[in-house]
Design a protein around this motif. Structure first.
Motif, mmCIF file in Angstrom:
data_model
loop_
_atom_site.group_PDB
_atom_site.id
_atom_site.type_symbol
_atom_site.label_atom_id
_atom_site.label_comp_id
_atom_site.label_asym_id
_atom_site.label_seq_id
_atom_site.Cartn_x
_atom_site.Cartn_y
_atom_site.Cartn_z
ATOM 1 N N GLU A 103 2.042 -4.461 3.536
ATOM 2 C CA GLU A 103 3.459 -3.518 3.604
ATOM 3 C C GLU A 103 2.966 -2.227 3.147
ATOM 4 N N TRP A 104 3.275 -1.143 3.824
ATOM 5 C CA TRP A 104 2.902 0.054 3.650
ATOM 6 C C TRP A 104 4.164 1.029 3.440
ATOM 7 N N ALA A 105 4.097 1.718 2.476
ATOM 8 C CA ALA A 105 5.104 2.846 2.250
ATOM 9 C C ALA A 105 5.210 3.806 3.366
ATOM 10 N N ARG A 106 3.929 4.325 4.022
ATOM 11 C CA ARG A 106 3.922 4.903 5.158
ATOM 12 C C ARG A 106 2.355 5.065 5.124
ATOM 13 N N ALA A 107 1.782 5.073 6.543
ATOM 14 C CA ALA A 107 0.464 4.994 6.912
ATOM 15 C C ALA A 107 0.145 5.999 8.051
ATOM 16 N N GLN A 166 0.916 -1.094 -0.098
ATOM 17 C CA GLN A 166 -0.006 -0.035 -0.030
ATOM 18 C C GLN A 166 0.883 1.143 -0.049
ATOM 19 N N ASP A 167 0.534 2.240 -0.979
ATOM 20 C CA ASP A 167 1.365 3.405 -1.078
ATOM 21 C C ASP A 167 0.996 4.352 0.407
ATOM 22 N N HIS A 168 1.495 5.589 0.383
ATOM 23 C CA HIS A 168 1.067 6.363 1.537
ATOM 24 C C HIS A 168 -0.379 6.772 1.567
ATOM 25 N N VAL A 169 -1.100 6.484 2.710
ATOM 26 C CA VAL A 169 -2.565 6.676 3.010
ATOM 27 C C VAL A 169 -2.860 7.344 4.184
ATOM 28 N N GLU A 170 -3.610 8.461 4.089
ATOM 29 C CA GLU A 170 -3.976 9.223 5.387
ATOM 30 C C GLU A 170 -5.531 8.791 5.658
ATOM 31 N N PHE A 171 -5.759 8.386 6.798
ATOM 32 C CA PHE A 171 -6.992 7.839 7.402
ATOM 33 C C PHE A 171 -7.340 8.900 8.429
ATOM 34 N N GLU A 172 -8.533 9.614 8.309
ATOM 35 C CA GLU A 172 -8.987 10.545 9.568
ATOM 36 C C GLU A 172 -10.436 10.351 9.822
ATOM 37 N N ARG A 173 -10.729 10.131 11.165
ATOM 38 C CA ARG A 173 -11.905 9.878 11.676
ATOM 39 C C ARG A 173 -12.528 8.857 11.124
ATOM 40 N N CYS A 174 -11.943 7.438 10.644
ATOM 41 C CA CYS A 174 -12.510 6.463 10.322
ATOM 42 C C CYS A 174 -12.658 5.139 11.288
ATOM 43 N N SER A 175 -13.358 4.190 11.168
ATOM 44 C CA SER A 175 -13.659 3.154 11.976
ATOM 45 C C SER A 175 -13.625 1.980 11.176
ATOM 46 N N PHE A 176 -12.912 0.831 11.898
ATOM 47 C CA PHE A 176 -12.535 -0.400 11.196
ATOM 48 C C PHE A 176 -13.006 -1.377 12.238
ATOM 49 N N HIS A 177 -13.978 -2.217 11.722
ATOM 50 C CA HIS A 177 -14.274 -3.661 12.769
ATOM 51 C C HIS A 177 -14.021 -4.655 11.811
ATOM 52 N N HIS A 178 -13.543 -5.646 12.453
ATOM 53 C CA HIS A 178 -13.008 -6.957 11.895
ATOM 54 C C HIS A 178 -12.496 -6.813 10.311
ATOM 55 N N VAL A 179 -11.567 -6.010 10.564
ATOM 56 C CA VAL A 179 -10.945 -5.461 9.186
ATOM 57 C C VAL A 179 -9.477 -6.329 9.165
ATOM 58 N N SER A 180 -8.743 -6.931 8.165
ATOM 59 C CA SER A 180 -7.690 -7.515 8.199
ATOM 60 C C SER A 180 -6.587 -6.884 7.362
ATOM 61 N N ASP A 188 -6.831 -6.986 12.507
ATOM 62 C CA ASP A 188 -5.694 -7.837 12.569
ATOM 63 C C ASP A 188 -4.767 -7.093 11.878
ATOM 64 N N PHE A 189 -3.565 -6.885 12.457
ATOM 65 C CA PHE A 189 -2.409 -6.376 11.861
ATOM 66 C C PHE A 189 -1.154 -7.250 11.886
ATOM 67 N N SER A 190 -1.408 -8.464 11.937
ATOM 68 C CA SER A 190 -0.492 -9.500 12.209
ATOM 69 C C SER A 190 0.601 -9.332 11.193
ATOM 70 N N ASN A 191 1.837 -9.544 11.412
ATOM 71 C CA ASN A 191 3.073 -9.530 10.457
ATOM 72 C C ASN A 191 2.916 -8.243 9.550
ATOM 73 N N ALA A 192 2.169 -7.303 9.826
ATOM 74 C CA ALA A 192 2.144 -5.990 8.775
ATOM 75 C C ALA A 192 3.433 -5.250 9.098
ATOM 76 N N HIS A 193 3.924 -4.759 7.697
ATOM 77 C CA HIS A 193 5.131 -4.051 7.712
ATOM 78 C C HIS A 193 4.541 -2.656 7.652
ATOM 79 N N MET A 194 4.882 -2.006 8.884
ATOM 80 C CA MET A 194 4.255 -0.406 8.679
ATOM 81 C C MET A 194 5.378 0.328 9.408
#
Length: 221
Positions: A69-73, A50-64, A84-90
């Motif tokens: 791999e993120w360039a920057r989050a 995933q490229d650089h992404v900016e999230f603001e005022r978002c909600s995540f439920h049961h999201v994997s 689930d962020f298991s083994n994510a590269h952030m």
């Protein structure tokens, strides 16, 4: 004439954010310009780079986010439940005013990240890598941080409540003023001079563990 000189009857039916409503997280990212706000995601799975992404005022439920791999989050004023962020590269990710509840970050690599006013509750961070991160006003409540890399952290007002720090790597992280009394600290790894543990608060039951690190034995124990 409407926006951008477009005739009124030819204006788009939806704003950019309205177009994102109802889409899955992968589709929302693909449709955005790198900024996503005021949306809810549930039951989605994100994969790959995933490229650089900016999230603001978002909600995540049961999201994997597992294995991503993120360039920057960047996450600001976001809520995560059972994600689930298991083994994510952030690495070098940005977190401000967020809450993570009942999440998994097992083995997640988040070294050199910046976190401010973030609360982790009932969350698994076993083997996670936060090495070199800056943490300001962070609270871990009933979290597993066993075997986590917590070395060389720059801390400002860290709270640990009922956490498992078994064999956590704390080399170079000064814990001055931090209350460890309700957490498991067996096998924590610190420097030979034990600078990390100066002026911390521990329970009476934990005293033999700390004295053991110092090579001191208590008579009749």
């Amino acid at each position: 004439m409407g926006r951008s000189g477009m005739p009124q009857d030819m204006e788009p039916l939806f704003t950019d954010e309205e177009e994102l409503e109802g889409k899955s997280l992968p589709d929302a990212i693909a449709s955005s310009d790198g900024e996503i706000s005021d949306l809810e995601f549930s039951g989605d799975a994100l994969e790959g780079f995933q490229d650089h992404v900016e999230f603001e005022r978002c909600s995540f439920h049961h999201v994997s986010f597992a294995g991503t791999e993120w360039a920057r989050a960047s996450f600001e004023q976001c809520r995560f439940s059972s994600c689930d962020f298991s083994n994510a590269h952030m690495p070098k990710s940005f977190w401000r005013d967020c809450q993570l509840t009942d999440c998994r970050l097992v083995g997640a690599d988040m070294h050199e990240s910046y976190m401010e006013r973030v609360r982790f509750k009932d969350t698994l961070l076993s083997y996670a890598n936060l090495s070199g991160s800056k943490l300001s006003r962070i609270r871990f409540a009933s979290c597993a941080l066993d075997e986590a890399s917590l070395d060389h952290l720059k801390l400002r007002k860290l709270a640990l409540e009922g956490c498992d720090l078994t064999r956590a790597e704390l080399f170079g992280t000064l814990l001055k003023g931090i209350d460890l009394s309700t957490s498991k600290i067996e096998g924590i790894r610190v420097s030979d001079r034990y600078e990390e543990l100066k002026c911390t608060k521990i329970s009476l039951d934990q005293a033999p563990l700390i004295l053991g690190l110092l090579g001191i034995q208590i008579a009749d124990l």
